[in-house]
Each structure stands twice: as structure tokens, then as C-alpha cells.
Design a protein around this motif. Structure first.
Motif, short mmCIF file in Angstrom:
data_model
loop_
_atom_site.label_atom_id
_atom_site.label_comp_id
_atom_site.label_asym_id
_atom_site.label_seq_id
_atom_site.Cartn_x
_atom_site.Cartn_y
_atom_site.Cartn_z
N PRO A 1 28.26 32.79 43.06
CA PRO A 1 28.67 32.56 41.67
C PRO A 1 29.27 33.82 41.06
CG PRO A 1 26.32 32.99 41.77
CD PRO A 1 26.80 32.98 43.19
N PRO A 2 29.98 33.71 39.95
CA PRO A 2 30.48 34.91 39.26
C PRO A 2 29.30 35.75 38.78
CG PRO A 2 30.84 32.93 37.95
CD PRO A 2 30.41 32.48 39.29
N LEU A 3 29.28 37.02 39.14
CA LEU A 3 28.14 37.89 38.83
C LEU A 3 28.43 38.89 37.72
CD1 LEU A 3 27.10 38.64 42.54
CD2 LEU A 3 26.08 36.95 40.97
N LYS A 4 29.71 39.19 37.49
CA LYS A 4 30.08 40.15 36.46
C LYS A 4 30.97 39.49 35.42
CE LYS A 4 30.07 43.89 39.90
NZ LYS A 4 30.89 44.92 40.58
N GLU A 5 31.04 40.10 34.26
CA GLU A 5 31.87 39.54 33.19
C GLU A 5 33.33 39.48 33.59
OE1 GLU A 5 32.34 37.57 29.63
OE2 GLU A 5 30.50 38.13 30.71
N VAL A 6 33.78 40.47 34.37
CA VAL A 6 35.17 40.47 34.82
C VAL A 6 35.45 39.26 35.72
CG1 VAL A 6 34.75 41.96 36.83
CG2 VAL A 6 37.02 41.91 35.76
N ASP A 7 34.43 38.85 36.48
CA ASP A 7 34.58 37.65 37.33
C ASP A 7 34.78 36.41 36.47
OD1 ASP A 7 34.19 39.22 39.59
OD2 ASP A 7 32.02 38.91 39.57
N TRP A 8 34.01 36.32 35.40
CA TRP A 8 34.14 35.19 34.48
C TRP A 8 35.52 35.18 33.82
CZ3 TRP A 8 31.38 31.06 34.63
CH2 TRP A 8 30.04 31.10 34.99
N ILE A 9 35.98 36.34 33.42
CA ILE A 9 37.29 36.43 32.76
C ILE A 9 38.40 35.98 33.72
CG2 ILE A 9 38.99 38.05 31.82
CD1 ILE A 9 36.60 39.68 30.72
N ASN A 10 38.31 36.40 34.99
CA ASN A 10 39.32 36.01 35.98
C ASN A 10 39.30 34.50 36.22
OD1 ASN A 10 40.18 38.65 36.36
ND2 ASN A 10 38.76 39.03 38.05
N LEU A 11 38.10 33.93 36.30
CA LEU A 11 37.99 32.48 36.49
C LEU A 11 38.53 31.72 35.29
CD1 LEU A 11 34.46 32.23 38.18
CD2 LEU A 11 36.64 31.62 39.22
N PHE A 12 38.22 32.20 34.11
CA PHE A 12 38.69 31.55 32.89
C PHE A 12 40.21 31.65 32.78
CE2 PHE A 12 38.49 31.41 28.00
CZ PHE A 12 38.52 30.02 27.99
N ASP A 13 40.76 32.81 33.14
CA ASP A 13 42.22 32.96 33.11
C ASP A 13 42.89 32.01 34.11
OD1 ASP A 13 42.16 34.90 31.18
OD2 ASP A 13 42.25 36.60 32.57
N LEU A 14 42.24 31.80 35.26
CA LEU A 14 42.76 30.86 36.24
C LEU A 14 42.72 29.43 35.69
CD1 LEU A 14 43.81 30.55 39.16
CD2 LEU A 14 41.44 30.26 39.89
#
Length: 354
Positions: free
Chosen positions: A50-63
Motif C-alpha cells: 500500500p502507499p506508505l508515505k504522503e508522497v505516494d498518496w499524492i502520486n496515486l491521486f495525480d494518476l
């Protein structure tokens, strides 16, 4: 067969049945919360992390923002709201992988030890093919909502659900036959019309699957929100499309909310009446002797399921009741499968060579 081997198989199958039931619940919530298109990529192994860092969440949301659901439907969505829908789709995919592990690892161990008969190997090979097809169907369904519209194909959604219910049916059929092996059974030689009752149960199963399939078409098009009076549809019994110039255009009919809801109503009513006819006649011929609780549960279950469908329609499809309705179909399916196992066992006993 060694009883310990039989018990090991029973525990293995029971675990898979439980996991499929949970999967149906998770899948229902995923659909009802419109979470299915939140995960854009499909990665068999890395997708487990799963996304573990906030930057991971931001990248997924941008996608996610690059696809139709965000642009046409959820353009005001925040990243916090995105995390909620992502959770259900992520859980749905990870649980599917867990089912694969729980099924295939013991299967390989039991196979290497020679615990399966030729019939069981054929059955389990078929079940394995269904599982692989289901995994493909899950992505194929999601892919249909990433092109030009923010909704998955309702035909693919229906196929995905029917495949899940088919997997459950095979598992339960295999499980119940193993569980009832060696059990003291009634004398079936005096029972009448066994073949007829067996055929009626098979037809009941077919009708139930047809109704479930139509229900998935309704869910996939949000057709449950189109006509919310019953038994009427608006001011009449028929949806407007059936009285229009397009009434013989199959493509239009199968994409029309009114027709799909009408189809589900007709199939549900037919299934209700035929299942009641089947179980009442079987009770009359004492087919349910020895497992009479199944009779009462099936009668109560099919009536309650029908009533719940009407209530859901009138309340504009609340999520909790919608989920209960999906589980209700699984409950009825279970009872019909168990009844089929019992009647087939009686047939084998009655016509076994002496």
C-alpha cells in the motif's frame, strides 16, 4: 478415504468458502461506494504494497486525476476522500490475492500427497480456471471505466459477479459432498419423482443465476434509481422504452435503465414463484426428510429477498440494504446448492446397483 485427509479437505474448502463470502461483501461495498476505479494500475506483486508515505498518496491521486472518473465525476474530490475509495479497491484486490494463496498452496500440497481422486482433480482444475478467469475479468471490468466514461461496463460487472458466484457454488458443492460422506441417510428407494425434483432444483439454480446477473446489470447502470414505485414503473407496468420505436433494438434495451430494472423484476418474480413451487412439491414428496430446516430457510429466504428488493427500490437503494440484498442472493444460492447435493445423493442411492 482416511478421515484425517477428508477433514483436512473440509477445513481447506470451508476456509475458501468463508473468504469468497467476505470477498462478495468487500466487492459489494466497493461497487456501492464507487471505489472500483480508484486504482489505475494492476501489478500482481508490487500492487500488494500500500502507499506508505504522503508522497505516494499524492502520486496515486495525480494518476487518478488523469482519468474520466475524476474529470467527469469527482473533480472536487480531496485527497482525503480519495484515500477512502482507494481503501476499498485496494482491500478488494489484496483479498483476491489471499484467496489465491489459500486455495493453491494447500491444493498443491494435497495433490503432491495424492489425496485427490481423478474426479476431484478435474473439478479442482475447472475451479482453478474459473479463478484465473475471475482475476482477468476483474481487471477487464476496471479497464472499461478508464477510457471515455467514468463507469465500468455493466456487462463486464455482471460477468465478474456471476463468475464469483460460480466459484462459490463449486466450492460449496464439493464441500457439502465431502461433509455428508458417510453420514447416515434416509432410505431413498421409497421416494418418488426424484428426477423431477432434481431437474426443478437445477432450473431454480439457473433462474437464480439469471436474476443475479440482471441485478448486476441494474447495479452497473444505477437502474435502481430510475423507477421507484412497485409494481408500476412510472404510470404503467412497462418501462417507456418497451412502448417506443426502439422496443426491438436489443442494444438500446440492454443499455436502458428502465428495461434493465424491468428485466430484473420479471426474473426475480419468476424465480420466486418457481423456487416456491419447487420446494413445496419437494416437501410434499418428503424429499426434505432429514434436512427439513433447509426447506423452511429456503421458503423464508426467497420471500424475504423479494420483499427486501422492493424495499430497496422504494428507498432509493441505501448502501447497507443493497449489500444485504446481495448477500441474500448468496444465502439462497447456498440453500439450493445444498438441496441439489442432497437430492443427487438420494438419486445415487436409489439407482445404485444392488
Amino acid at each position: 478415504m482416511n478421515q484425517n485427509i477428508n477433514n483436512a479437505k473440509i477445513i481447506w474448502l470451508a476456509s475458501n468458502i468463508f473468504m469468497v463470502i467476505v470477498m462478495v461483501i468487500i466487492g459489494g461495498i466497493t461497487r456501492l461506494t464507487d471505489s472500483g476505479l480508484s486504482m489505475i494500475n494492476y501489478d500482481l506483486f508490487r500492487g500488494i504494497i500500500p502507499p506508505l508515505k504522503e508522497v505516494d498518496w499524492i502520486n496515486l491521486f495525480d494518476l487518478y486525476k488523469q482519468y474520466p472518473e475524476y474529470n467527469l465525476k469527482n473533480s472536487s474530490m480531496t485527497i482525503t476522500e480519495f484515500k477512502k475509495i482507494f481503501f476499498w479497491e485496494y482491500l478488494h484486490r489484496v483479498w483476491g490475492r489471499l484467496i489465491g494463496l489459500v486455495f493453491f498452496i494447500p491444493f498443491l500440497v494435497f495433490f503432491i500427497r495424492g489425496w485427490f481422486s481423478k474426479y476431484e482433480i478435474k473439478l479442482l482444475f475447472f475451479l482453478s480456471l474459473l479463478g484465473v478467469f475471475q482475476a482477468f475479468m476483474g481487471w477487464y471490468m476496471v479497464e472499461s471505466g478508464l477510457i471515455d466514461k467514468p463507469d465500468v461496463s455493466h456487462f463486464r460487472l455482471s460477468a465478474h459477479l456471476i463468475t464469483a458466484f460460480s466459484i462459490y457454488s463449486v466450492l460449496l458443492y464439493y464441500f457439502w459432498n465431502l461433509l455428508s460422506k458417510g453420514r447416515n441417510k434416509i432410505d431413498a428407494t421409497k421416494l418418488v419423482n426424484l428426477n423431477t425434483h432434481h431437474k426443478n432444483l437445477i432450473l431454480s439454480l439457473f433462474l437464480l443465476f439469471s436474476t443475479i446477473s440482471a441485478g448486476a446489470l441494474v447495479s452497473g447502470t444505477d437502474a435502481g434509481l430510475s423507477y421507484n414505485n412497485f409494481p408500476f414503473m412510472g404510470s404503467g407496468f412497462l418501462p417507456p422504452v418497451l412502448t417506443s420505436e426502439y422496443s426491438f433494438n436489443l442494444t438500446i434495451l440492454l443499455n436502458d435503465q428502465g428495461f434493465l430494472q424491468f428485466l430484473h423484476r420479471i426474473l426475480a418474480t419468476t424465480t420466486l414463484l418457481f423456487v416456491l413451487y419447487t420446494v413445496v412439491n419437494a416437501k410434499r414428496d418428503k424429499i426434505f426428510v432429514g434436512f427439513s430446516n433447509i426447506f423452511y430457510l429456503l421458503v423464508a429466504g426467497i420471500i424475504l429477498q423479494y420483499v427486501l428488493g422492493v424495499i430497496i427500490l422504494k428507498l432509493y437503494v441505501p448502501m447497507l440494504l443493497g449489500l444485504m440484498h446481495q448477500l441474500g442472493s448468496l444465502f439462497i444460492l447456498s440453500l439450493i446448492i445444498i438441496s441439489l447435493c442432497e437430492v443427487r445423493g438420494m438419486l445415487e442411492q436409489k439407482f445404485a446397483p444392488t
